[in-house]
Design an enzyme around this catalytic site. Structure first.
Site, PDB file in Angstrom:
ATOM      1  N   ASN A  92       0.820  -1.208   0.000  1.00  0.00           N
ATOM      2  CA  ASN A  92       0.000   0.000   0.000  1.00  0.00           C
ATOM      3  C   ASN A  92       0.854   1.257   0.000  1.00  0.00           C
ATOM      4  O   ASN A  92       1.878   1.318   0.684  1.00  0.00           O
ATOM      5  CB  ASN A  92      -0.936   0.008   1.217  1.00  0.00           C
ATOM      6  CG  ASN A  92      -1.887  -1.163   1.200  1.00  0.00           C
ATOM      7  OD1 ASN A  92      -2.075  -1.783   0.156  1.00  0.00           O
ATOM      8  ND2 ASN A  92      -2.479  -1.481   2.334  1.00  0.00           N
ATOM      9  N   ASP A  94      -0.515   4.089   1.016  1.00  0.00           N
ATOM     10  CA  ASP A  94      -1.070   4.939   2.087  1.00  0.00           C
ATOM     11  C   ASP A  94      -0.145   4.887   3.311  1.00  0.00           C
ATOM     12  O   ASP A  94       0.800   4.098   3.351  1.00  0.00           O
ATOM     13  CB  ASP A  94      -2.516   4.519   2.429  1.00  0.00           C
ATOM     14  CG  ASP A  94      -2.619   3.138   3.068  1.00  0.00           C
ATOM     15  OD1 ASP A  94      -1.888   2.871   4.058  1.00  0.00           O
ATOM     16  OD2 ASP A  94      -3.434   2.312   2.602  1.00  0.00           O
ATOM     17  N   HIS A 109       5.885  -0.699  -2.597  1.00  0.00           N
ATOM     18  CA  HIS A 109       5.367   0.015  -3.776  1.00  0.00           C
ATOM     19  C   HIS A 109       5.428   1.537  -3.603  1.00  0.00           C
ATOM     20  O   HIS A 109       4.745   2.266  -4.323  1.00  0.00           O
ATOM     21  CB  HIS A 109       3.932  -0.427  -4.089  1.00  0.00           C
ATOM     22  CG  HIS A 109       3.850  -1.822  -4.647  1.00  0.00           C
ATOM     23  ND1 HIS A 109       2.667  -2.507  -4.829  1.00  0.00           N
ATOM     24  CD2 HIS A 109       4.829  -2.672  -5.082  1.00  0.00           C
ATOM     25  CE1 HIS A 109       2.919  -3.710  -5.333  1.00  0.00           C
ATOM     26  NE2 HIS A 109       4.211  -3.835  -5.487  1.00  0.00           N
ATOM     27  N   CYS A 136      11.972  21.257  -8.097  1.00  0.00           N
ATOM     28  CA  CYS A 136      12.654  20.425  -7.091  1.00  0.00           C
ATOM     29  C   CYS A 136      13.462  21.327  -6.156  1.00  0.00           C
ATOM     30  O   CYS A 136      14.287  22.132  -6.613  1.00  0.00           O
ATOM     31  CB  CYS A 136      13.579  19.420  -7.778  1.00  0.00           C
ATOM     32  SG  CYS A 136      14.589  18.485  -6.611  1.00  0.00           S
ATOM     33  N   CYS A 139      17.449  20.273  -6.661  1.00  0.00           N
ATOM     34  CA  CYS A 139      18.256  20.563  -7.868  1.00  0.00           C
ATOM     35  C   CYS A 139      17.655  21.668  -8.728  1.00  0.00           C
ATOM     36  O   CYS A 139      18.179  21.980  -9.795  1.00  0.00           O
ATOM     37  CB  CYS A 139      18.451  19.300  -8.698  1.00  0.00           C
ATOM     38  SG  CYS A 139      16.950  18.751  -9.551  1.00  0.00           S
ATOM     39  N   SER A 178      -5.002  -9.561  -3.239  1.00  0.00           N
ATOM     40  CA  SER A 178      -5.626 -10.516  -4.159  1.00  0.00           C
ATOM     41  C   SER A 178      -4.615 -11.488  -4.754  1.00  0.00           C
ATOM     42  O   SER A 178      -4.996 -12.441  -5.421  1.00  0.00           O
ATOM     43  CB  SER A 178      -6.338  -9.768  -5.286  1.00  0.00           C
ATOM     44  OG  SER A 178      -5.391  -9.031  -6.032  1.00  0.00           O
ATOM     45  N   ASN A 203      -8.087 -12.675   4.621  1.00  0.00           N
ATOM     46  CA  ASN A 203      -8.610 -11.888   3.496  1.00  0.00           C
ATOM     47  C   ASN A 203     -10.134 -11.981   3.508  1.00  0.00           C
ATOM     48  O   ASN A 203     -10.722 -12.799   4.211  1.00  0.00           O
ATOM     49  CB  ASN A 203      -8.056 -12.448   2.181  1.00  0.00           C
ATOM     50  CG  ASN A 203      -7.999 -11.416   1.065  1.00  0.00           C
ATOM     51  OD1 ASN A 203      -7.757 -10.240   1.318  1.00  0.00           O
ATOM     52  ND2 ASN A 203      -8.238 -11.833  -0.159  1.00  0.00           N
TER      53      ASN A 203
HETATM   54  P1  OAD Z   1      -6.448  -5.784  -4.858  1.00  0.00           P
HETATM   55  O1  OAD Z   1      -7.485  -4.748  -5.100  1.00  0.00           O
HETATM   56  O2  OAD Z   1      -5.939  -6.547  -6.028  1.00  0.00           O
HETATM   57  O3  OAD Z   1      -6.981  -6.866  -3.805  1.00  0.00           O
HETATM   58  C1  OAD Z   1      -7.572  -6.475  -2.602  1.00  0.00           C
HETATM   59  C2  OAD Z   1      -7.914  -7.726  -1.812  1.00  0.00           C
HETATM   60  O4  OAD Z   1      -8.434  -7.303  -0.579  1.00  0.00           O
HETATM   61  C3  OAD Z   1      -8.970  -8.617  -2.479  1.00  0.00           C
HETATM   62  O5  OAD Z   1      -8.555  -9.978  -2.408  1.00  0.00           O
HETATM   63  C4  OAD Z   1     -10.226  -8.401  -1.612  1.00  0.00           C
HETATM   64  O6  OAD Z   1     -11.010  -9.573  -1.482  1.00  0.00           O
HETATM   65  C5  OAD Z   1      -9.608  -8.036  -0.277  1.00  0.00           C
HETATM   66  N1  OAD Z   1     -10.469  -7.176   0.546  1.00  0.00           N
HETATM   67  C6  OAD Z   1     -11.342  -6.218   0.173  1.00  0.00           C
HETATM   68  N2  OAD Z   1     -11.929  -5.639   1.236  1.00  0.00           N
HETATM   69  C7  OAD Z   1     -11.414  -6.249   2.320  1.00  0.00           C
HETATM   70  C8  OAD Z   1     -11.620  -6.116   3.736  1.00  0.00           C
HETATM   71  N3  OAD Z   1     -12.491  -5.231   4.253  1.00  0.00           N
HETATM   72  N4  OAD Z   1     -10.924  -6.919   4.559  1.00  0.00           N
HETATM   73  C9  OAD Z   1     -10.039  -7.837   4.072  1.00  0.00           C
HETATM   74  N5  OAD Z   1      -9.804  -8.013   2.757  1.00  0.00           N
HETATM   75  C10 OAD Z   1     -10.478  -7.227   1.901  1.00  0.00           C
HETATM   76  O7  OAD Z   1      -5.251  -5.065  -4.067  1.00  0.00           O
HETATM   77  P2  OAD Z   1      -3.752  -5.544  -3.840  1.00  0.00           P
HETATM   78  O8  OAD Z   1      -3.669  -7.022  -3.772  1.00  0.00           O
HETATM   79  O9  OAD Z   1      -3.190  -4.756  -2.720  1.00  0.00           O
HETATM   80  O10 OAD Z   1       0.266  -1.941  -7.219  1.00  0.00           O
HETATM   81  O11 OAD Z   1      -3.069  -5.058  -5.177  1.00  0.00           O
HETATM   82  C11 OAD Z   1      -1.706  -5.265  -5.345  1.00  0.00           C
HETATM   83  C12 OAD Z   1      -1.112  -4.159  -6.177  1.00  0.00           C
HETATM   84  O12 OAD Z   1      -1.873  -3.991  -7.383  1.00  0.00           O
HETATM   85  C13 OAD Z   1      -1.197  -2.776  -5.547  1.00  0.00           C
HETATM   86  O13 OAD Z   1      -0.159  -2.527  -4.622  1.00  0.00           O
HETATM   87  C14 OAD Z   1      -1.099  -1.866  -6.726  1.00  0.00           C
HETATM   88  C15 OAD Z   1      -2.067  -2.577  -7.634  1.00  0.00           C
HETATM   89  O14 OAD Z   1      -1.940  -2.378  -8.973  1.00  0.00           O
HETATM   90  C16 OAD Z   1       0.769  -0.944  -7.971  1.00  0.00           C
HETATM   91  O15 OAD Z   1       0.109   0.041  -8.281  1.00  0.00           O
HETATM   92  C17 OAD Z   1       2.188  -1.164  -8.384  1.00  0.00           C
END
Ligand code: OAD
Length: 235
Positions: A92, A94, A109, A136, A139, A178, A203
């Site tokens: 994340n 954030d 990330h 910047c 620089c 995910s 999850n």
């Molecule tokens: P995803 O949006 O792909 O997956 C979020 C996961 O969180 C899913 O499996 C949902 O089921 C689960 N979820 C949703 N709400 C939830 C809750 N209240 N409690 C628990 N689980 C919950 O997000 P990421 O896997 O973080 O990268 O995505 C990975 C990367 O893809 C990110 O860091 C970003 C994105 O593109 C970049 O931008 C490089």
């Protein structure tokens, strides 16, 4: 539950969903509304930097109002109270883990509340909107500041430190991701190949790689993470 010495926790967008920050691939997720090629690649930024700035400015503004939820607080408590080492590796951008008090934390990330100069590579904290007019402070180059986030096609941060921690851990917990984006999606496989660590997925629903985990608990992060931490600390 056996007492673990070294715990590595991987987090994804799902841990921040209940703090009001959108996920990427769920219904209404960011990648259902935006083309990631346009807003999350170096090529997209080169084509239309103003549009990319607008996208991250909106996300940065959301972040200013967001507060950590019980899942972030539970991980900070685990780090404080667990006698062994706890490392949180987050995908994340954030800052809710640090707002909750996590200190041993890697933002693989990048971070939305920082910018980087593409000319001199200096990084600084940034909470306002960013535009092509900004200069910047290091620089003095104009128009080369970019969000300090990792885009598709770029190398995530701190990979060697993460690899070492994965190889040494005896518990690996994946929360709210995910399992679609590598290298993070491959961490559980790496840990399994090491053969020593217990692996757990927390999850909302089964992830892509859910069968690779020894144990799975499904439900909202604000409920399942505090309950799991309680179990770990009570063991
Ligand atoms: P995803 O949006 O792909 O997956 C979020 C996961 O969180 C899913 O499996 C949902 O089921 C689960 N979820 C949703 N709400 C939830 C809750 N209240 N409690 C628990 N689980 C919950 O997000 P990421 O896997 O973080 O990268 O995505 C990975 C990367 O893809 C990110 O860091 C970003 C994105 O593109 C970049 O931008 C490089």
């Amino acid at each position: 539950m056996a007492r673990h010495q070294r715990i590595v926790i991987l987090t994804g967008a799902g841990i921040s969903a209940e703090s009001g920050l959108g996920t990427f691939r769920d219904k209404d997720g960011l990648w259902t509304k935006y083309d990631l090629e346009e807003v999350a690649t170096p090529q997209g930024f080169a084509r239309n930097p103003a549009f990319v700035h607008e996208f991250y400015n909106a996300r940065r503004r959301n972040l200013l109002e967001a507060r950590p939820n019980p899942a972030h607080h539970a991980l900070a408590r685990l780090e404080r109270e667990h006698p062994g080492r706890v490392l949180v590796v987050t995908q994340n951008v954030d800052d809710l883990h640090e707002k909750a008090g996590s200190r041993n934390l890697i933002h693989m990330h990048g971070e939305l509340a920082k910018v980087r100069c593409a000319a001199c590579e200096s990084v600084r904290v940034w909470r306002e909107d960013l535009s092509l007019e900004h200069v910047c402070a290091e620089c003095s180059t104009k128009g080369r500041l970019r969000p300090h986030v990792v885009w598709f096609g770029e190398m995530p941060f701190a990979m060697s430190k993460i690899e070492l921690a994965l190889a040494a851990c005896d518990l690996f917990v994946s929360i709210g991701t995910s399992g679609n984006v590598y290298p993070a999606a491959g961490f559980v496989q790496q840990v399994r190949e090491g053969g020593r660590a217990h692996t757990v997925e927390l999850n909302l629903e089964p992830s892509e790689g859910h069968t690779l985990f020894h144990e799975q608990v499904y439900g909202p992060a604000s409920e399942v993470v505090p309950a799991y931490v309680e179990r770990l600390l009570g063991a």
